[in-house]
Each structure stands twice: as structure tokens, then as C-alpha cells.
Scaffold this active site. Structure first.
Site, PDB file in Angstrom:
ATOM      1  N   THR A 378       0.897  -1.147   0.000  1.00 11.82           N
ATOM      2  CA  THR A 378       0.000   0.000   0.000  1.00 11.82           C
ATOM      3  C   THR A 378       0.936   1.197   0.000  1.00 11.82           C
ATOM      4  OG1 THR A 378      -1.666  -1.266   1.189  1.00 11.82           O
ATOM      5  CG2 THR A 378      -1.766   1.120   1.480  1.00 11.82           C
ATOM      6  N   ASP A 420      -9.249  -8.710   1.144  1.00  7.05           N
ATOM      7  CA  ASP A 420      -9.461  -8.077   2.452  1.00  7.05           C
ATOM      8  C   ASP A 420     -10.807  -8.452   3.077  1.00  7.05           C
ATOM      9  OD1 ASP A 420      -7.033  -6.905   2.811  1.00  7.05           O
ATOM     10  OD2 ASP A 420      -7.639  -4.882   2.260  1.00  7.05           O
TER      11      ASP A 420
HETATM   12  N1  GLY Z   1      -5.289  -3.630   1.658  1.00  2.02           N
HETATM   13  C1  GLY Z   1      -4.800  -3.172   2.888  1.00  2.02           C
HETATM   14  C2  GLY Z   1      -5.812  -2.430   3.686  1.00  2.02           C
HETATM   15  O1  GLY Z   1      -6.718  -1.852   3.123  1.00  2.02           O
HETATM   16  O2  GLY Z   1      -5.767  -2.412   4.887  1.00  2.02           O
END
Ligand code: GLY
Length: 579
Positions: A378, A420
């Protein structure tokens, strides 16, 4: 993935606990960057320059955030994106704040069991690789909403640098090359991705070579000319839907046409007189940072000292309890009634403190709720402008390079954010998170996130802008940077660079960065019953700004620089630039 170099099993040692502050071995940190008019901290130096140029031209922090968002999609392709989604926390100069949720949504054709086989077992890789892993992207809609509502410059102005870097290419430095090398194996499996991110001979690019992204330049130019419709209603959506249908995905044109950004109230809380403003659900980040801080407020962390066994014990127990709530109670607010008020209540924090044994490690299994069945993935950037507007953005493709697929002709890497969601209650995801029903897959639902773009204020003025990548560790990375500044007196660079610890309820393990704790401290913790895992790699890449001085002591003296920026020393290509 973090491999275990050394695992300490709890041993019964009769050691006397000491409350005297212990000295921890922090690596000496470089000085923070200084600026009197503005500061931009991102994970790629060219993107930081783009942000500063926008500020110098008279754009505000939101303008700079939009230009940086598009630029990172070109110069930081492992996480910067227009094929993923994210969050923007804004604190305006007058003290108001807001939050834009442009995270991905589950496609209309998605189902709760779409990643399970006929026996109800998760199919390995199905939520991570290829088109079935892709959530409906939100970044373009997010940037356009931010610009239209809160920016001052034109879309063409803000997108021009990104288009230039895509069309003319940019010269790769060591950090860029390392990132492309890391993704090479997965990118090689998709011909369209391989054609862009690998050389014609299939090898990764080398330092000094130029990465040109002609298709991405064309897609960005179309968005620059026609606005968000070019992405959500025009040829870009058509290209992605076509590739998805041909390659096992379920994305439909209606998924793109109906995508909408949500503007939400940020989560706020007060920690020792500091006002924290952070991400609300569908992120767990702000709620869980605040829940942990509320618990920590009852302990004299400053006196106990950074990295002492006592401080680590208290932090781990606060994390353990808060991550139970994260993983069982939170989800998309359009689908789930999130108990935010309860989780942010100072009395609830007191109840948690009362459950924490002062001498022994807690046991995660005993906290199992009823009915309950890294990292460059990220990217975060922090910006402050001359007027004191502050913006924190964390956005993502989820895994590094997302699902590692590019629809032919678009040049756009697509996310694998569907991972997620809870694939199956009780089964860990990419980040080892064991989650529950509140985060089950439903059409149009957004998966629960940990992204925590956070702004801290003191006495009505901006004090700190902070956030990081790191999957489920984003919360503890961001939290520890705040505690390091507020409780331990570190300057912003030291606070970000300091060794990290992490606990997320399950697995019941305290993760420690290499050399993060002294052997004596590890022994004290093991003696209390903690299972410690000293990782062989660091995690996170925080990007932070401190206002009024580089540390609390500097601020109190009154002689510090106005803006003090720090990119994590763990970041290979990032830069803090002030002016
Ligand atoms: N994909 C990592 C988050 O949104 O926490």
C-alpha cells in the site's frame, strides 16, 4: 511475508520486573526535512517533487494530494494506482475535517462463498491472483471528488506531470528497480503486465533505464480530457470488463457505472490532549488506533520508556484486545452496524485495562468472540500547505502490484482488494488476519481496511500528519509513531524509524523487527508468557510531518522549523521535500 529468524517460546523465568526506564537501541536517524511554506512526503521522490511544484504554483494541499495520487500511479506502480482505491483525510486550515472513501467495492456478481471450493475450503490464490480478485476501483472517482470539492486547480494542471512521466518515462533508481524485481515473477504471468513492466527479453529493468508506460499515458490523457467518465463509463471500463470476462472475472459495466465515492465523518479521539482525526469504517484504522490509545492513556508510557518490557507488554495487551474488535465487529457501514461509540468510549478502555494481567501475557484464544467461526503493498503520503491545510492519503492495490493483471490497452494495474474480505470466518487472509461475518462478501460492499491516514491537532492547530502501508500492521505502525512523538519525545524521523512491534490478537504472537528489542527485554517478555517472533525483515513505510518543530522539545523551545517531514528510512525510493 515475514520469515521467522528466531522464535522464543515462553519459558518460566523468575525475573524481577523493573520499572526503571530502559535504554533501547534506536538507530541514529537522519534529520527531518525542513520547510516554512509546505511539505510533501511520499514513497517516491518524483511524486514528492510533483506535490511541491503544485504547492509552489499556488495549489492547496488537496490539489497537491490529487497530483501526487496520479503521479504515484505512474512512478510507484506497485502501490500507487488508478486501478485500486483508498482514503483521504483532510483537515482544513479552519479546523474542520472530512474523509473521502474511494476504496474498492465488491462486484455486483460477487457472493459470500465465491472463493470457496465445493467442500467449503478456500481455493488457494483465488482472492489474490487474476481477475476474480479485483474489486471495483475507486481512485479516479476519489481524486476527482477531492479536486472538485476542495481543490483549486484544473484537472489538466494536476494530471500533466503524471501523463508526462508515463509518456516520456522516468529513469529508474535503486528503489524503483528493487520493487519491479520483487513483482517480476507475478507480472510475468500476465502478458499485458509483462509487456509494460519487464523488458522485451523478460528480464526486470535495471538502474538507469527508463520505464515508459504509453498505454497508461493514453488512459490518463483520456481522464484528463473527459473526467471520471472516461474511466467509469467509457473505453477504460469497457477494456477492463472485456478482459475480466475473458479471464475468469466477474466485473460488469454496471459495477463501474454505479461506483460512488462516500464522504464520511472521520473518527476522532483525544489522547493526552492531542486531537486524533483518522479513518472511520470501512477502515478499522482510526477506530482501532483510538481504542488502543484510550487504553494506553491509563499508563505512564513516558516514564516506563520506549522499548522497555513494561511498555511493550502494555502495548501488546492493548493491541490484543483492540484487534479482537477489529476482526469481529467492524465492516462496511452501509452493511454493518459498527459499534464505534462503544469502542471509542474511555470507560470501555478502562474495562480493557482492568482485564490486563500486570504480570502474565494474555491468552488470545480466551478472547474469542461468540459465534466466530506487507510492506510495500500500500502507500501513504502526507502533505501540508502554507495555509495549514493538511492531507493524509493512504491508497492501495492491496498486494504489491495488486492482482498483477493489466487489461489489454489500458496500462492500468488492477487491485486484489477482494482478499481483504473474510473468505471464510476463522481462515487467515494475506495479512494473517482471522476475521468474522461483519466483513463477509456482499455485492457492492467494501472490504474492511486497516488504512489509517491520520492527522493530529493540538490546541486547534495541525500537529502531525502520519500514516503507512503494511496491511494489518498499518494500525500499529501509525499508533507507534504517534506514541513515539507524544510519549517518548522522539523527533518525527526517529519516531518513524524506531523499531516496531506488532500484535493482532491472532496469531497470538508478538512480532518484533530485527534488533527491535534487547535480548534482556525479550527474556523478560518471554518470562511473562509472551510468544515472540523476531522477524528477519522490517515492515511499513511511514510518511509523516510534524508542525512547529521536529520534536515536542523543539516545539516547546519555539525555535523549530514550521514543517518537519520524514520518510521512513525503510523506504527505498521515498522523499520528504519542504519549501
Ligand atoms: N489492503 C490493505 C488495507 O486496506 O488495509
Amino acid at each position: 511475508m515475514h520469515h521467522t529468524r528466531r522464535t522464543l517460546i515462553a519459558v518460566s523465568l523468575s525475573l524481577t520486573l523493573t520499572f526503571a526506564p530502559l535504554v533501547t537501541a534506536f538507530a541514529a536517524s537522519p534529520q527531518p526535512a525542513k520547510g516554512e511554506h509546505g511539505m510533501v512526503v511520499t514513497a517516491q521522490h518524483l511524486a514528492s517533487e510533483v506535490g511541491v511544484e503544485v504547492l509552489k504554483k499556488g495549489g492547496n494541499a488537496v490539489d497537491a494530494a490529487v497530483a501526487v495520487g496520479y503521479a504515484l500511479a505512474v512512478v510507484y506502480p506497485n502501490a500507487g494506482n488508478i486501478g485500486g482505491g483508498g482514503f483521504m483525510t483532510i483537515r482544513f486550515k479552519d479546523g474542520r475535517s472530512t474523509f473521502l472513501d474511494f476504496r474498492e467495492r465488491a462486484p455486483l456478481a460477487s457472493t459470500k462463498t465465491m472463493y470457496l471450493d465445493k467442500d467449503g475450503k478456500p481455493v488457494k490464490g483465488a482472492s489474490l491472483d487474476g481477475y476474480l480478485a479485483v474489486g471495483v476501483p475507486g481512485s479516479v472517482a476519489g481524486f476527482e471528488t477531492a479536486r472538485e470539492k476542495y481543490g483549486t486547480l484544473t484537472r489538466q494542471d494536476l494530471m500533466a506531470p503524471a501523463i508526462r512521466y508515463a509518456k516520456d518515462g522516468f529513469v529508474l533508481e535503486q528503489g524503483d528497480v528493487a520493487s519491479l524485481e520483487g513483482g517480476a515473477e507475478r507480472l510475468a504471468k500476465d502478458p499485458a503486465a509483462a509487456a509494460i513492466f519487464l523488458k522485451p527479453d523478460g528480464k526486470p529493468y535495471a538502474i538507469g533505464e527508463r520505464l515508459v508506460q504509453a498505454d497508461l499515458a493514453a488512459a490518463l490523457s483520456a481522464i484528463s480530457e473527459q473526467g471520471r467518465d472516461a474511466f467509469y463509463k467509457g473505453s477504460i471500463a469497457d477494456g477492463i470488463v472485456k478482459a475480466s470476462a475473458e479471464k475468469g472475472g466477474i466485473l460488469a459495466k454496471a459495477d463501474f457505472e454505479t461506483y460512488a465515492v462516500r464522504e464520511l465523518e472521520p473518527v476522532t479521539c483525544n489522547y493526552r490532549g492531542y486531537e486524533i482525526t483518522s479513518s472511520p469504517p470501512p477502515s478499522s484504522g482510526g477506530v482501532i488506533i483510538c481504542e488502543i490509545l484510550n487504553v494506553l492513556e491509563g499508563y505512564p508510557l513516558s516514564y516506563l520508556g520506549a522499548g522497555s518490557a513494561e511498555t511493550v507488554r502494555i502495548m501488546v495487551e492493548a493491541m490484543r484486545h483492540a484487534y479482537v474488535d477489529r476482526n469481529s465487529a467492524l465492516g462496511d457501514p452501509d452493511f454493518v452496524d459498527n459499534p464505534v461509540e462503544k469502542l471509542l468510549d474511555k470507560n470501555y478502555a478502562k474495562e480493557i485495562r482492568e482485564k490486563i494481567d500486570p504480570f502474565r501475557a494474555g491468552v488470545s484464544q480466551e478472547l474469542m468472540p461468540k459465534g466466530f467461526g506487507e510492506s510495500q503493498e500500500t502507500t501513504h503520503y502526507s502533505i501540508v500547505d502554507n495555509d495549514g491545510n493538511a492531507v493524509a492519503v493512504t491508497y492501495t492495490l492491496n498486494g504489491s502490484f495488486g492482482a498483477a493483471v493489466v487489461a489489454d490497452g489500458t496500462g492500468i494495474l488492477l487491485n486484489n482488494e477482494m482478499d481483504d474480505f473474510t473468505q471464510k470466518p476463522g481462515v487467515p487472509n494475506l495479512y494473517g488476519l482471522v476475521q468474522g461475518e461483519a466483513n463477509a462478501i456482499e455485492p457492492r460492499k467494501t472490504p474492511l481496511s486497516s488504512m489509517s491516514p491520520t492527522i493530529v491537532a493540538k490546541d486547534g492547530k495541525p500537529f502531525m500528519v502520519i500514516g503507512s502501508p503494511g496491511g494489518s500492521r498499518i494500525i500499529t505502525i501509525t499508533l507507534e509513531a504517534i506514541v513515539n512523538v507524544v510519549d517518548h519525545g522522539m523527533n518525527i524521523q526517529e519516531a518513524i524509524d524506531a523499531p516496531r512491534i506488532h500484535h493482532q490478537w491472532l496469531p497470538d504472537t508478538v512480532y518484533i523487527e530485527p534488533f527491535g528489542l534487547s535480548p534482556d527485554t525479550e527474556k523478560l517478555l518471554a518470562g511473562m508468557g509472551y510468544h515472540l517472533d523476531v522477524a528477519d525483515a522490517t515492515w511499513g513505510q511511514a510518511a509523516g510531518i510534524l508542525v512547529g518543530g521536529k520534536s515536542l522539545a523543539d516545539i516547546e523551545k519555539g525555535g523549530g522549523a514550521r514543517y518537519n517531514g520524514a520518510i521512513d528510512s525503510r523506504a527505498a525510493s521515498g522523499k520528504a521535500i519542504g519549501y
